[in-house]
Enzyme design. Sequence first.
Site, PDB file in Angstrom:
ATOM      1  N   LYS A 292       0.913  -1.203   0.009  1.00  0.00           N
ATOM      2  CA  LYS A 292       0.142   0.238  -0.040  1.00  0.00           C
ATOM      3  C   LYS A 292       0.818   1.147   0.066  1.00  0.00           C
ATOM      4  O   LYS A 292       0.521   2.340  -0.671  1.00  0.00           O
ATOM      5  CB  LYS A 292      -1.039  -0.225   1.105  1.00  0.00           C
ATOM      6  CG  LYS A 292      -2.164  -1.111   1.123  1.00  0.00           C
ATOM      7  CD  LYS A 292      -3.100  -1.277   2.473  1.00  0.00           C
ATOM      8  CE  LYS A 292      -3.863  -2.491   2.022  1.00  0.00           C
ATOM      9  NZ  LYS A 292      -4.576  -2.735   3.197  1.00  0.00           N
TER      10      LYS A 292
ATOM     11  N   GLN B  86      -5.184  -1.837   9.415  1.00  0.00           N
ATOM     12  CA  GLN B  86      -4.861  -3.079   8.950  1.00  0.00           C
ATOM     13  C   GLN B  86      -5.455  -4.081   9.660  1.00  0.00           C
ATOM     14  O   GLN B  86      -5.156  -4.182  10.822  1.00  0.00           O
ATOM     15  CB  GLN B  86      -3.472  -3.112   8.690  1.00  0.00           C
ATOM     16  CG  GLN B  86      -2.882  -4.526   7.826  1.00  0.00           C
ATOM     17  CD  GLN B  86      -3.481  -4.497   6.584  1.00  0.00           C
ATOM     18  OE1 GLN B  86      -3.195  -3.455   5.731  1.00  0.00           O
ATOM     19  NE2 GLN B  86      -4.059  -5.627   5.892  1.00  0.00           N
TER      20      GLN B  86
ATOM     21  N   ASP C 291     -11.178   2.554   3.572  1.00  0.00           N
ATOM     22  CA  ASP C 291     -11.765   1.093   3.708  1.00  0.00           C
ATOM     23  C   ASP C 291     -13.140   1.032   3.670  1.00  0.00           C
ATOM     24  O   ASP C 291     -13.604   0.043   2.779  1.00  0.00           O
ATOM     25  CB  ASP C 291     -11.123   0.297   4.502  1.00  0.00           C
ATOM     26  CG  ASP C 291     -10.016  -0.426   4.220  1.00  0.00           C
ATOM     27  OD1 ASP C 291      -9.689  -0.416   3.074  1.00  0.00           O
ATOM     28  OD2 ASP C 291      -9.271  -0.748   5.205  1.00  0.00           O
TER      29      ASP C 291
END
Length: 297
Positions: free
Chosen positions: A53, A97, A120
């Site tokens: 990422k 994460q 997200d």
Amino acid sequence: MAAKIIDGNVIAHKVRADWRAKVDALRAHGTEPGLAVVIVGDNPASRVYVRHKTKACAETGIRSEVVEFPANASEAEVLERIAQLNADPKVHGILVQLPLPAHIDTRKLLEAIDVRKDVDGFNLYNVGSLVAGETIFPPCTPYGVLCMLEYSNIPIAGQNVIVVGASNIVGKPMASMLMKRDATVAITHIKTRDLAQWTILADILVVAAGKPNLITGPMVRTGAVVIDVGINRLPDGRLVGDVDFEAVKEKASYITPVPGGVGPMTVTMLLVNTIKAAQRASGLDVSDLDTRDLAAA
Ligand code: NAD
């Protein structure tokens, strides 16, 4: 008939090039898009994902910072740091994460992220907005699938879509996004009786179950579009999807490979969501209720 391969690397490259230009426009406007990635513990797979990422951010002109905590960090200290990131104007996107260590309440952390920075799309506000057809942050993996369909000029409206897998991060948001595009959608899952009876109906079959060879040739209608989201590591080390690629590619009209299919798109859509967040924060016009601008970008 051998299917056309939808190459995720090629599409990801094109999308990133298009959005790199938007980053340049933002910078000219005085805004450097910024992403913060919060990672707790030392799960090796999570570390690899975070590296991908941040590398993708650097290539696209997005500033990224990794906020690391040891595995024994307390929930309170992570929450405090998220609050600081929420207040930081240089940070436009925040992602936590997953998975988190067991002593941390994942939902609590996701709910702590400012909904305007929730790139997200896992905060319940954004989940609800997605169901209502109005999200500003479509979750990255199904968003990537949608983008692949659009770049491949595959019609969605009026098509029969079967989604195999009903998780919160792939199957359910995928179904919502395709319904918004006027597809007729059914979701199947582990308890579905006679899966083949459903998959054979699909004009577009999206598979996200995490089981190698779940979808075999006879389960697919001739000419169907088959999108394989699954990622499975076989005992011999090979990476495969959920679809028997060799057999199904002889029947499908389009198919995604694994690796090199949906995978590269997931990170790409994280970049897109971060850039859109920065556009919104800087007051630039952004068509955030729709994703149709992607193909035209
Ligand atoms: P999950 O385990 O949370 O959910 C799996 C879903 O599939 C469940 O709804 C389950 O009921 C269903 N399922 C499992 N076995 C089934 C079967 N035999 N028949 C029908 N349905 C079945 O998984 P997830 O997080 O949604 O991920 C699914 C797969 O997609 C995994 O292989 C994962 O690695 C992969 N994935 C890939 C990406 C990417 O970027 N390409 C991103 C996320 C997940």
